[in-house]
Design a protein around this motif. Sequence first.
Motif, short mmCIF file in Angstrom:
data_model
loop_
_atom_site.label_atom_id
_atom_site.label_comp_id
_atom_site.label_asym_id
_atom_site.label_seq_id
_atom_site.Cartn_x
_atom_site.Cartn_y
_atom_site.Cartn_z
N PRO A 21 -31.51 0.95 -39.51
CA PRO A 21 -32.62 1.92 -39.41
C PRO A 21 -33.58 1.61 -38.26
O PRO A 21 -34.77 1.42 -38.46
CB PRO A 21 -33.29 1.78 -40.78
CG PRO A 21 -33.04 0.37 -41.17
CD PRO A 21 -31.66 0.05 -40.66
N ILE A 22 -33.02 1.58 -37.05
CA ILE A 22 -33.81 1.20 -35.87
C ILE A 22 -33.75 2.24 -34.76
O ILE A 22 -34.23 1.99 -33.65
CB ILE A 22 -33.40 -0.18 -35.34
CG1 ILE A 22 -31.89 -0.21 -35.04
CG2 ILE A 22 -33.76 -1.27 -36.34
CD1 ILE A 22 -31.39 -1.52 -34.47
N VAL A 126 -42.58 4.07 -37.92
CA VAL A 126 -41.59 3.95 -38.99
C VAL A 126 -41.42 2.48 -39.38
O VAL A 126 -41.18 2.16 -40.55
CB VAL A 126 -40.24 4.59 -38.58
CG1 VAL A 126 -39.20 4.39 -39.67
CG2 VAL A 126 -40.43 6.08 -38.31
N GLY A 127 -41.58 1.57 -38.41
CA GLY A 127 -41.55 0.15 -38.74
C GLY A 127 -42.66 -0.22 -39.71
O GLY A 127 -42.43 -0.95 -40.69
N VAL A 128 -43.86 0.28 -39.45
CA VAL A 128 -44.99 0.04 -40.36
C VAL A 128 -44.69 0.63 -41.73
O VAL A 128 -44.99 0.02 -42.77
CB VAL A 128 -46.29 0.64 -39.77
CG1 VAL A 128 -47.40 0.62 -40.80
CG2 VAL A 128 -46.70 -0.10 -38.51
N PHE A 253 -35.70 -4.19 -46.30
CA PHE A 253 -35.63 -3.61 -44.96
C PHE A 253 -36.77 -4.06 -44.04
O PHE A 253 -36.90 -3.56 -42.93
CB PHE A 253 -35.66 -2.07 -45.05
CG PHE A 253 -34.37 -1.46 -45.51
CD1 PHE A 253 -33.29 -1.36 -44.66
CD2 PHE A 253 -34.23 -0.98 -46.81
CE1 PHE A 253 -32.09 -0.80 -45.08
CE2 PHE A 253 -33.05 -0.41 -47.24
CZ PHE A 253 -31.97 -0.32 -46.37
N LYS A 254 -37.59 -5.02 -44.51
CA LYS A 254 -38.77 -5.39 -43.72
C LYS A 254 -38.41 -5.97 -42.35
O LYS A 254 -39.14 -5.78 -41.38
CB LYS A 254 -39.66 -6.37 -44.49
CG LYS A 254 -40.50 -5.70 -45.56
CD LYS A 254 -41.59 -6.60 -46.08
CE LYS A 254 -41.05 -7.69 -46.96
NZ LYS A 254 -42.13 -8.46 -47.59
N VAL A 255 -37.29 -6.69 -42.26
CA VAL A 255 -36.91 -7.26 -40.96
C VAL A 255 -36.69 -6.16 -39.93
O VAL A 255 -37.03 -6.32 -38.75
CB VAL A 255 -35.64 -8.14 -41.11
CG1 VAL A 255 -34.42 -7.29 -41.51
CG2 VAL A 255 -35.35 -8.89 -39.81
N PHE A 256 -36.16 -5.01 -40.38
CA PHE A 256 -35.97 -3.89 -39.46
C PHE A 256 -37.31 -3.27 -39.07
O PHE A 256 -37.48 -2.80 -37.95
CB PHE A 256 -35.06 -2.84 -40.09
CG PHE A 256 -33.69 -3.36 -40.44
CD1 PHE A 256 -32.81 -3.79 -39.46
CD2 PHE A 256 -33.29 -3.45 -41.78
CE1 PHE A 256 -31.56 -4.28 -39.78
CE2 PHE A 256 -32.05 -3.95 -42.10
CZ PHE A 256 -31.17 -4.36 -41.11
N GLY A 257 -38.26 -3.30 -40.02
CA GLY A 257 -39.60 -2.82 -39.71
C GLY A 257 -40.26 -3.65 -38.63
O GLY A 257 -40.83 -3.11 -37.67
N TRP A 258 -40.19 -4.97 -38.77
CA TRP A 258 -40.79 -5.85 -37.75
C TRP A 258 -40.08 -5.70 -36.41
O TRP A 258 -40.73 -5.71 -35.36
CB TRP A 258 -40.73 -7.30 -38.22
CG TRP A 258 -41.74 -7.61 -39.28
CD1 TRP A 258 -41.50 -7.96 -40.58
CD2 TRP A 258 -43.16 -7.58 -39.14
NE1 TRP A 258 -42.66 -8.14 -41.27
CE2 TRP A 258 -43.71 -7.93 -40.41
CE3 TRP A 258 -44.02 -7.29 -38.09
CZ2 TRP A 258 -45.08 -7.99 -40.63
CZ3 TRP A 258 -45.40 -7.35 -38.31
CH2 TRP A 258 -45.91 -7.70 -39.56
N TYR A 259 -38.76 -5.56 -36.44
CA TYR A 259 -38.01 -5.35 -35.19
C TYR A 259 -38.48 -4.09 -34.49
O TYR A 259 -38.71 -4.09 -33.27
CB TYR A 259 -36.51 -5.25 -35.49
CG TYR A 259 -35.69 -4.82 -34.29
CD1 TYR A 259 -35.29 -5.74 -33.33
CD2 TYR A 259 -35.33 -3.48 -34.09
CE1 TYR A 259 -34.56 -5.35 -32.21
CE2 TYR A 259 -34.61 -3.08 -32.99
CZ TYR A 259 -34.22 -4.03 -32.05
OH TYR A 259 -33.51 -3.63 -30.95
N ARG A 260 -38.66 -3.02 -35.24
CA ARG A 260 -39.10 -1.75 -34.65
C ARG A 260 -40.48 -1.89 -34.02
O ARG A 260 -40.72 -1.37 -32.93
CB ARG A 260 -39.13 -0.66 -35.74
CG ARG A 260 -37.78 -0.27 -36.29
CD ARG A 260 -37.96 0.78 -37.39
NE ARG A 260 -38.50 1.98 -36.81
CZ ARG A 260 -37.79 3.08 -36.51
NH1 ARG A 260 -36.50 3.11 -36.76
NH2 ARG A 260 -38.37 4.14 -35.99
N ILE A 261 -41.39 -2.59 -34.71
CA ILE A 261 -42.75 -2.75 -34.19
C ILE A 261 -42.74 -3.54 -32.88
O ILE A 261 -43.38 -3.16 -31.90
CB ILE A 261 -43.65 -3.44 -35.23
CG1 ILE A 261 -43.86 -2.50 -36.43
CG2 ILE A 261 -44.99 -3.83 -34.63
CD1 ILE A 261 -44.50 -3.17 -37.63
#
Length: 279
Positions: A21-22, A126-128, A253-261
């Motif tokens: 989800p990136i 979306v990362g947030v 899915f938080k790791v994907f959130g941090w990656y997106r940010i």
Amino acid sequence: MIEILKSILYGIVEGITEWLPISSTGHMILLEEIMPMNVSKSFWSMFLVVIQLGAILAVVVLYWNKIFPFKKNKEGKYTSVKSIWILWSKILVATIPAAIIGLALDDWIDAHLYNGFVVAIMLILVGVAFIYIENRNKNMCPSVNSLSALSYKDALIIGLFQVVAAVLPGTSRSGATIVGGLMIGVSRAVAAEFTFFLAIPVMFGASLLKLVKFGLAFSVLEFFILVIGMVVAFFVSIFVIRFLMSYIKKHDFKVFGWYRIVLGAFVLIFFAIRALYAI
């Protein structure tokens, strides 16, 4: 030869980012900023969408038994499976909003929103959202733990979240629909699987639209660029889908959130520096 090598790289990026989800489109746009293809603007617009067919075919292969509504009985005859037809009817309900918006605004979106700034902002937002929702849901049990328990209302809500991804590149179609699913109490595994299945009609329809607009006027090089990109995306997707479904059994899915940010912030800095040098 250089363009063929680029198409392989684009296929790898597509295969990885279509299911995580990136944002696949966001990454493809950013990759094009760094390593543009020497092709026409019309071909690039078509390639950006149609290459996703390779990734979608990976879902068809991996989940054939879950999505093909006819099964062979002991007598060797095919019978219809009601539960799978019901699943497809829910997929259809979820597809309608994005299909309407996509057909109505396709050209306008291409002209005004397919740029690095929009991608960066949506990567961050979306990362947030992923981090917030996962923290909110930390001690909550999902209310929907199977595809059969997913209601038509749930499917429509997930489909409405998909509209955001259809309009704003960088949102991530899988990211938007998974966020939507998590918000209404759908488990990570069910949200991910429904997202995979939802991609089938959406991306087949979007690809057909782009091919019709392009007119199938391929040069030999363009044909090979497209086919090679799709084939690479297919094989990479097989691995990535299996990885994701294994990963979310034990992780959120938080790791994907941090990656997106982090990526979104990097992209904003990159374009700011480039703009300063252009002055």
